[in-house]
Design a protein around this motif. Structure first.
Motif, PDB file in Angstrom:
ATOM      1  N   ASN A 139       0.842  -1.194   0.000  1.00  9.45           N
ATOM      2  CA  ASN A 139       0.000   0.000   0.000  1.00  9.45           C
ATOM      3  C   ASN A 139       0.881   1.249   0.000  1.00  9.45           C
ATOM      4  OD1 ASN A 139       0.593   0.811   2.794  1.00  9.45           O
ATOM      5  ND2 ASN A 139      -0.600  -0.984   3.379  1.00  9.45           N
ATOM      6  N   ALA A 140       0.277   2.401  -0.098  1.00  7.10           N
ATOM      7  CA  ALA A 140       1.033   3.658  -0.210  1.00  7.10           C
ATOM      8  C   ALA A 140       1.902   3.921   1.017  1.00  7.10           C
ATOM      9  CB  ALA A 140       0.076   4.820  -0.447  1.00  7.10           C
ATOM     10  N   ARG A 141       1.509   3.399   2.163  1.00 13.49           N
ATOM     11  CA  ARG A 141       2.280   3.639   3.392  1.00 13.49           C
ATOM     12  C   ARG A 141       3.394   2.609   3.584  1.00 13.49           C
ATOM     13  NH1 ARG A 141      -0.185   4.792   9.363  1.00 13.49           N
ATOM     14  NH2 ARG A 141       1.796   4.661  10.465  1.00 13.49           N
ATOM     15  N   SER A 142       3.112   1.359   3.239  1.00 15.36           N
ATOM     16  CA  SER A 142       4.071   0.261   3.375  1.00 15.36           C
ATOM     17  C   SER A 142       4.232  -0.358   1.994  1.00 15.36           C
ATOM     18  CB  SER A 142       3.530  -0.765   4.377  1.00 15.36           C
ATOM     19  OG  SER A 142       4.403  -1.864   4.469  1.00 15.36           O
ATOM     20  N   GLN A 143       5.252   0.114   1.236  1.00 22.10           N
ATOM     21  CA  GLN A 143       5.304  -0.133  -0.197  1.00 22.10           C
ATOM     22  C   GLN A 143       6.053  -1.390  -0.635  1.00 22.10           C
ATOM     23  OE1 GLN A 143       5.958   3.215  -2.733  1.00 22.10           O
ATOM     24  NE2 GLN A 143       4.660   4.548  -1.499  1.00 22.10           N
ATOM     25  N   GLY A 144       6.534  -2.186   0.297  1.00 15.94           N
ATOM     26  CA  GLY A 144       7.172  -3.441  -0.073  1.00 15.94           C
ATOM     27  C   GLY A 144       8.629  -3.282  -0.468  1.00 15.94           C
ATOM     28  N   GLU A 176      -3.020 -10.784  -7.507  1.00 20.24           N
ATOM     29  CA  GLU A 176      -2.316  -9.776  -6.707  1.00 20.24           C
ATOM     30  C   GLU A 176      -0.883  -9.662  -7.200  1.00 20.24           C
ATOM     31  OE1 GLU A 176      -1.336  -8.701  -2.083  1.00 20.24           O
ATOM     32  OE2 GLU A 176      -3.325  -9.494  -2.580  1.00 20.24           O
ATOM     33  N   LEU A 177      -0.469  -8.424  -7.492  1.00 18.08           N
ATOM     34  CA  LEU A 177       0.829  -8.141  -8.103  1.00 18.08           C
ATOM     35  C   LEU A 177       1.894  -7.853  -7.049  1.00 18.08           C
ATOM     36  CD1 LEU A 177      -0.365  -5.608 -10.851  1.00 18.08           C
ATOM     37  CD2 LEU A 177      -0.327  -8.123 -10.970  1.00 18.08           C
ATOM     38  N   HIS A 178       3.013  -8.539  -7.168  1.00 17.35           N
ATOM     39  CA  HIS A 178       4.176  -8.352  -6.299  1.00 17.35           C
ATOM     40  C   HIS A 178       5.438  -8.524  -7.142  1.00 17.35           C
ATOM     41  CE1 HIS A 178       2.308  -8.392  -2.259  1.00 17.35           C
ATOM     42  NE2 HIS A 178       1.345  -9.052  -2.903  1.00 17.35           N
ATOM     43  N   PHE A 179       6.604  -8.357  -6.544  1.00 18.06           N
ATOM     44  CA  PHE A 179       7.855  -8.902  -7.057  1.00 18.06           C
ATOM     45  C   PHE A 179       8.705  -9.315  -5.880  1.00 18.06           C
ATOM     46  CE2 PHE A 179       9.058  -4.262  -7.530  1.00 18.06           C
ATOM     47  CZ  PHE A 179      10.142  -4.213  -6.667  1.00 18.06           C
ATOM     48  N   THR A 220       9.608   1.054  -5.550  1.00 17.63           N
ATOM     49  CA  THR A 220       9.025   0.049  -4.660  1.00 17.63           C
ATOM     50  C   THR A 220       8.102  -0.892  -5.427  1.00 17.63           C
ATOM     51  OG1 THR A 220       7.081   1.391  -4.169  1.00 17.63           O
ATOM     52  CG2 THR A 220       9.033   1.697  -2.741  1.00 17.63           C
ATOM     53  N   GLU A 221       7.770  -1.999  -4.775  1.00 19.33           N
ATOM     54  CA  GLU A 221       6.776  -2.917  -5.346  1.00 19.33           C
ATOM     55  C   GLU A 221       5.466  -2.190  -5.627  1.00 19.33           C
ATOM     56  OE1 GLU A 221       6.212  -7.173  -3.857  1.00 19.33           O
ATOM     57  OE2 GLU A 221       7.407  -6.262  -2.256  1.00 19.33           O
ATOM     58  N   PHE A 222       5.025  -1.388  -4.664  1.00 19.35           N
ATOM     59  CA  PHE A 222       3.752  -0.681  -4.816  1.00 19.35           C
ATOM     60  C   PHE A 222       3.780   0.234  -6.043  1.00 19.35           C
ATOM     61  CE2 PHE A 222       1.037   3.012  -3.931  1.00 19.35           C
ATOM     62  CZ  PHE A 222      -0.191   2.378  -3.811  1.00 19.35           C
ATOM     63  N   ALA A 223       4.831   1.015  -6.202  1.00 16.30           N
ATOM     64  CA  ALA A 223       4.926   1.945  -7.336  1.00 16.30           C
ATOM     65  C   ALA A 223       5.051   1.177  -8.658  1.00 16.30           C
ATOM     66  CB  ALA A 223       6.106   2.894  -7.153  1.00 16.30           C
ATOM     67  N   TYR A 249      -3.944   1.120   3.786  1.00 18.91           N
ATOM     68  CA  TYR A 249      -3.451   0.936   5.147  1.00 18.91           C
ATOM     69  C   TYR A 249      -4.563   1.258   6.142  1.00 18.91           C
ATOM     70  CZ  TYR A 249      -0.930   1.561   9.474  1.00 18.91           C
ATOM     71  OH  TYR A 249      -0.515   1.458  10.772  1.00 18.91           O
ATOM     72  N   CYS A 250      -4.779   0.358   7.101  1.00  9.87           N
ATOM     73  CA  CYS A 250      -5.815   0.600   8.105  1.00  9.87           C
ATOM     74  C   CYS A 250      -5.368   0.135   9.487  1.00  9.87           C
ATOM     75  CB  CYS A 250      -7.132  -0.051   7.689  1.00  9.87           C
ATOM     76  SG  CYS A 250      -7.026  -1.839   7.477  1.00  9.87           S
ATOM     77  N   GLY A 251      -4.060  -0.074   9.676  1.00 11.69           N
ATOM     78  CA  GLY A 251      -3.530  -0.453  10.979  1.00 11.69           C
ATOM     79  C   GLY A 251      -3.494  -1.946  11.241  1.00 11.69           C
ATOM     80  N   SER A 252      -4.155  -2.727  10.394  1.00 10.11           N
ATOM     81  CA  SER A 252      -4.193  -4.176  10.562  1.00 10.11           C
ATOM     82  C   SER A 252      -4.036  -4.833   9.196  1.00 10.11           C
ATOM     83  CB  SER A 252      -5.540  -4.589  11.184  1.00 10.11           C
ATOM     84  OG  SER A 252      -5.771  -5.973  10.995  1.00 10.11           O
TER      85      SER A 252
END
Length: 184
Positions: A10-15, A80-83, A24-27, A55-58
């Motif tokens: 997510n935008a706060r925790s981008q991988g 779901e997209l990752h690397f 980042t993964e997110f970008a 991001y919602c804390g959980s």
């Protein structure tokens, strides 16, 4: 056919971060999701919609909320997209995580074949995850789900296979081709 694309992290925790570009993964996957939507014009039987984890804390609630949105849209499948990333720069390859259901496995195998052909990286195979990292994304929604790790952002080989726009578009098309192969 309705394909939900979920951008990992997510935008706060981008991988993970690609050391070659600092992306980042997110970008990186946000851009890939846009390309998948654009390339979908070549696949008239596939409707694509992108969903973003918020991001919602959980972590569990974040996953549950995005897959509730995917379900509300009526997705026939989700991706779901990752690397990947690793401390060793020699780690390389393409892999797909599956929930283990028949439809998820069929989709994962098609993705593994198509992405491998598009990127030319080592085949790390299809892996069933029912617990541990990635499993929440695979088990939360109603639609058959997969989670892709097409390359290692930490690997010069993975970077070289995905750094040009034409390579990224080939990856986007391979995802749509695999969707067609598995479901249409």
């Amino acid at each position: 056919m309705k394909l939900a694309i979920v951008v990992g992290h997510n935008a706060r925790s981008q991988g993970a971060v690609r050391p070659d570009t600092g992306e980042t993964e997110f970008a990186w996957n946000s851009r890939l999701a846009k390309m998948i939507e654009e390339e979908a014009r070549l696949f008239p039987r596939i409707r694509v919609k992108t969903f973003f984890r918020e991001y919602c804390g959980s972590y569990r609630r974040e996953i549950a909320e995005v897959y509730d949105q995917v379900d509300a849209w009526g997705a026939d499948a989700s991706n779901e997209l990752h690397f990947n990333s690793h401390s060793s720069r020699t780690a390389t390859g393409t892999e797909v995580l599956s929930s283990g259901s028949d439809a998820s496995l069929r989709y994962a195998r098609a993705l593994q074949e198509r992405m491998g052909a598009a990127l030319g990286l080592k085949d790390r195979g299809v892996k069933v995850r029912r617990s541990g990292r990635g499993s929440e994304s695979l088990m939360s929604g109603r639609a058959p789900a997969v989670l892709i790790e097409p390359f290692f952002g930490s690997s010069p080989e993975g970077q070289a296979a995905t750094d040009e726009e034409h390579e990224q578009r080939a990856l986007a098309r391979s995802i749509l081709q695999a969707t067609q192969d598995a479901f249409l």
